[in-house]
Design an enzyme around this catalytic site. Structure first.
Site, PDB file in Angstrom:
ATOM      1  N   LYS A  14      -6.339 -34.870 -39.837  1.00  0.00           N
ATOM      2  CA  LYS A  14      -5.492 -36.071 -39.765  1.00  0.00           C
ATOM      3  C   LYS A  14      -6.335 -37.322 -39.490  1.00  0.00           C
ATOM      4  CE  LYS A  14      -2.863 -34.352 -36.421  1.00  0.00           C
ATOM      5  NZ  LYS A  14      -3.441 -32.995 -36.236  1.00  0.00           N
ATOM      6  N   ARG A  89       5.767 -35.338 -33.494  1.00  0.00           N
ATOM      7  CA  ARG A  89       5.370 -33.944 -33.285  1.00  0.00           C
ATOM      8  C   ARG A  89       6.562 -33.080 -32.924  1.00  0.00           C
ATOM      9  NH1 ARG A  89      -0.361 -34.857 -32.032  1.00  0.00           N
ATOM     10  NH2 ARG A  89      -1.303 -32.834 -31.811  1.00  0.00           N
ATOM     11  N   ARG A 128     -16.486 -28.954 -33.445  1.00  0.00           N
ATOM     12  CA  ARG A 128     -16.387 -30.282 -32.861  1.00  0.00           C
ATOM     13  C   ARG A 128     -16.533 -30.211 -31.339  1.00  0.00           C
ATOM     14  NH1 ARG A 128     -10.992 -33.563 -33.615  1.00  0.00           N
ATOM     15  NH2 ARG A 128     -10.387 -32.084 -32.008  1.00  0.00           N
ATOM     16  N   ARG A 134     -14.035 -33.386 -25.761  1.00  0.00           N
ATOM     17  CA  ARG A 134     -12.575 -33.317 -25.598  1.00  0.00           C
ATOM     18  C   ARG A 134     -12.203 -32.104 -24.759  1.00  0.00           C
ATOM     19  NH1 ARG A 134      -9.023 -34.928 -30.911  1.00  0.00           N
ATOM     20  NH2 ARG A 134      -7.637 -33.403 -29.906  1.00  0.00           N
ATOM     21  N   ARG A 145      -2.787 -24.899 -28.443  1.00  0.00           N
ATOM     22  CA  ARG A 145      -2.408 -26.022 -29.335  1.00  0.00           C
ATOM     23  C   ARG A 145      -1.800 -25.485 -30.632  1.00  0.00           C
ATOM     24  NH1 ARG A 145      -8.089 -28.814 -29.634  1.00  0.00           N
ATOM     25  NH2 ARG A 145      -7.178 -30.331 -31.084  1.00  0.00           N
TER      26      ARG A 145
HETATM   27  P1  AP5 Z   1      -9.898 -34.226 -37.478  1.00  0.00           P
HETATM   28  O1  AP5 Z   1      -9.869 -35.208 -38.579  1.00  0.00           O
HETATM   29  O2  AP5 Z   1     -10.292 -34.680 -36.121  1.00  0.00           O
HETATM   30  O3  AP5 Z   1      -8.503 -33.436 -37.414  1.00  0.00           O
HETATM   31  P2  AP5 Z   1      -7.176 -33.777 -36.635  1.00  0.00           P
HETATM   32  O4  AP5 Z   1      -6.069 -33.179 -37.438  1.00  0.00           O
HETATM   33  O5  AP5 Z   1      -7.130 -35.231 -36.337  1.00  0.00           O
HETATM   34  O6  AP5 Z   1      -7.426 -32.905 -35.336  1.00  0.00           O
HETATM   35  P3  AP5 Z   1      -7.092 -33.240 -33.830  1.00  0.00           P
HETATM   36  O7  AP5 Z   1      -7.873 -32.253 -33.009  1.00  0.00           O
HETATM   37  O8  AP5 Z   1      -7.250 -34.662 -33.518  1.00  0.00           O
HETATM   38  O9  AP5 Z   1      -5.573 -32.830 -33.838  1.00  0.00           O
HETATM   39  P4  AP5 Z   1      -4.585 -32.658 -32.695  1.00  0.00           P
HETATM   40  O10 AP5 Z   1      -3.295 -32.785 -33.370  1.00  0.00           O
HETATM   41  O11 AP5 Z   1      -4.802 -31.403 -31.924  1.00  0.00           O
HETATM   42  O12 AP5 Z   1      -4.996 -33.812 -31.646  1.00  0.00           O
HETATM   43  P5  AP5 Z   1      -4.312 -35.163 -31.193  1.00  0.00           P
HETATM   44  O13 AP5 Z   1      -5.396 -36.051 -30.760  1.00  0.00           O
HETATM   45  O14 AP5 Z   1      -3.331 -35.633 -32.183  1.00  0.00           O
HETATM   46  O15 AP5 Z   1     -10.834 -33.015 -37.921  1.00  0.00           O
HETATM   47  C1  AP5 Z   1     -11.148 -31.962 -37.026  1.00  0.00           C
HETATM   48  C2  AP5 Z   1     -12.641 -31.597 -37.184  1.00  0.00           C
HETATM   49  O16 AP5 Z   1     -12.835 -31.053 -38.473  1.00  0.00           O
HETATM   50  C3  AP5 Z   1     -13.589 -32.806 -37.063  1.00  0.00           C
HETATM   51  O17 AP5 Z   1     -14.756 -32.411 -36.432  1.00  0.00           O
HETATM   52  C4  AP5 Z   1     -13.843 -33.182 -38.532  1.00  0.00           C
HETATM   53  O18 AP5 Z   1     -15.095 -33.787 -38.706  1.00  0.00           O
HETATM   54  C5  AP5 Z   1     -13.763 -31.832 -39.220  1.00  0.00           C
HETATM   55  N1  AP5 Z   1     -13.268 -31.911 -40.601  1.00  0.00           N
HETATM   56  C6  AP5 Z   1     -12.296 -32.761 -41.081  1.00  0.00           C
HETATM   57  N2  AP5 Z   1     -12.067 -32.528 -42.391  1.00  0.00           N
HETATM   58  C7  AP5 Z   1     -12.903 -31.511 -42.739  1.00  0.00           C
HETATM   59  C8  AP5 Z   1     -13.137 -30.830 -43.974  1.00  0.00           C
HETATM   60  N3  AP5 Z   1     -12.468 -31.131 -45.093  1.00  0.00           N
HETATM   61  N4  AP5 Z   1     -14.048 -29.829 -43.969  1.00  0.00           N
HETATM   62  C9  AP5 Z   1     -14.750 -29.507 -42.830  1.00  0.00           C
HETATM   63  N5  AP5 Z   1     -14.577 -30.130 -41.644  1.00  0.00           N
HETATM   64  C10 AP5 Z   1     -13.659 -31.132 -41.594  1.00  0.00           C
HETATM   65  O19 AP5 Z   1      -3.483 -34.679 -29.902  1.00  0.00           O
HETATM   66  C11 AP5 Z   1      -4.136 -34.183 -28.759  1.00  0.00           C
HETATM   67  C12 AP5 Z   1      -3.131 -33.865 -27.669  1.00  0.00           C
HETATM   68  O20 AP5 Z   1      -2.491 -35.084 -27.254  1.00  0.00           O
HETATM   69  C13 AP5 Z   1      -1.977 -32.935 -28.056  1.00  0.00           C
HETATM   70  O21 AP5 Z   1      -2.328 -31.568 -27.936  1.00  0.00           O
HETATM   71  C14 AP5 Z   1      -0.912 -33.354 -27.043  1.00  0.00           C
HETATM   72  O22 AP5 Z   1      -1.180 -32.799 -25.779  1.00  0.00           O
HETATM   73  C15 AP5 Z   1      -1.113 -34.858 -26.952  1.00  0.00           C
HETATM   74  N6  AP5 Z   1      -0.296 -35.592 -27.926  1.00  0.00           N
HETATM   75  C16 AP5 Z   1      -0.756 -36.367 -28.972  1.00  0.00           C
HETATM   76  N7  AP5 Z   1       0.259 -36.847 -29.693  1.00  0.00           N
HETATM   77  C17 AP5 Z   1       1.396 -36.398 -29.106  1.00  0.00           C
HETATM   78  C18 AP5 Z   1       2.769 -36.520 -29.410  1.00  0.00           C
HETATM   79  N8  AP5 Z   1       3.176 -37.226 -30.486  1.00  0.00           N
HETATM   80  N9  AP5 Z   1       3.667 -35.896 -28.607  1.00  0.00           N
HETATM   81  C19 AP5 Z   1       3.269 -35.183 -27.530  1.00  0.00           C
HETATM   82  N10 AP5 Z   1       1.982 -34.994 -27.195  1.00  0.00           N
HETATM   83  C20 AP5 Z   1       1.055 -35.596 -27.971  1.00  0.00           C
HETATM   84 MG    MG Z   2      -7.001 -36.395 -34.555  1.00  0.00          MG
END
Ligand code: AP5
Ligand code: MG
Length: 190
Positions: A14, A89, A128, A134, A145
């Site tokens: 994402k 979410r 990562r 993180r 997760r």
């Molecule tokens: P990346 O692009 O970082 O993927 P992502 O989908 O953004 O992953 P996140 O870990 O950020 O997702 P998440 O939903 O768990 O975290 P969030 O911060 O939203 O890519 C991942 C890795 O893969 C990177 O190293 C990248 O370089 C690599 N990569 C990318 N594309 C690739 C490819 N094609 N091939 C190979 N490698 C690749 O949320 C974190 C926490 O915050 C949640 O668990 C929750 O506790 C809280 N939170 C956030 N939003 C909410 C909400 N709306 N409601 C409630 N709690 C929330």
């Molecule tokens: Mg992200």
């Protein structure tokens, strides 16, 4: 306005695809995860509450997130549109987003659902985790997760299908190939 919800499991890309979308379409980016991590760093009241949920891989309660999102959205008033990353979410968050956007005379344009195999998600996040610092990039938290994603977040795909806004994107392969698919999906609705 072009309002894109970028959707998918933890590690589905994402954030990575959002950066490319921002450059290509000039959208504002709201990542609720990034906002929460900034709040934690700043040791705000919200940050202190959020930290416990994030480190366990659980969702921060809807009321807190919806309130936070509304404030961030108001700070972006002049934009061409927004890319929502990691929000909504849950079904209540999706309904709240619709209300917030409708009140501002706009709506979600498309939901891009990045589909990636579970084993690949785990490998990406563990890799990562070696450098990200993180608190949730460790195997135990990654597993919770993913479980939370399947039980609380994945049902949103059906919600957006019913809204006629769901677009499935194959999220495996190179970042560039995936972005080509993302662009095709966005251009199809523009
Ligand atoms: P990346 O692009 O970082 O993927 P992502 O989908 O953004 O992953 P996140 O870990 O950020 O997702 P998440 O939903 O768990 O975290 P969030 O911060 O939203 O890519 C991942 C890795 O893969 C990177 O190293 C990248 O370089 C690599 N990569 C990318 N594309 C690739 C490819 N094609 N091939 C190979 N490698 C690749 O949320 C974190 C926490 O915050 C949640 O668990 C929750 O506790 C809280 N939170 C956030 N939003 C909410 C909400 N709306 N409601 C409630 N709690 C929330
Ligand atoms: Mg992200």
């Amino acid at each position: 306005m072009l309002n894109v919800v970028i959707f998918g499991a933890p590690g589905s890309g994402k954030g990575t695809q959002s950066e490319l979308i921002i450059k290509a379409y000039g959208l504002d980016h709201i990542s609720t995860g990034d906002v929460l991590r900034a709040e934690i760093k700043g040791q705000t009241e919200l940050g202190n509450i959020a930290e416990g949920y994030i480190s366990k891989g659980q969702l921060v309660p809807d009321e807190l997130i919806i309130d936070m999102l509304a404030k961030v959205l108001d700070s972006k008033k002049t934009s061409e549109g927004v890319i929502f990353d990691g929000f909504p979410r849950t079904i209540p968050q999706a309904k709240a987003l619709k209300v917030m956007l409708n009140e501002r005379g706009t709506d979600v344009s498309v939901m891009l659902n990045l589909e990636v195999a579970e084993e690949e998600l785990i490998q990406r996040l563990l890799k990562r985790g070696e450098i990200s610092g993180r608190s949730d990039d460790n195997l135990e938290t990654i597993k919770s997760r993913l479980a939370v994603y399947h039980s609380q977040t994945a049902p949103l795909a059906t919600y957006y299908m019913e809204e006629g806004k769901h677009s499935a994107i194959k999220g495996m392969g190179t970042v560039e190939d995936i972005f080509t698919r993302v662009q095709e999906a966005i251009n199809a609705i523009k």
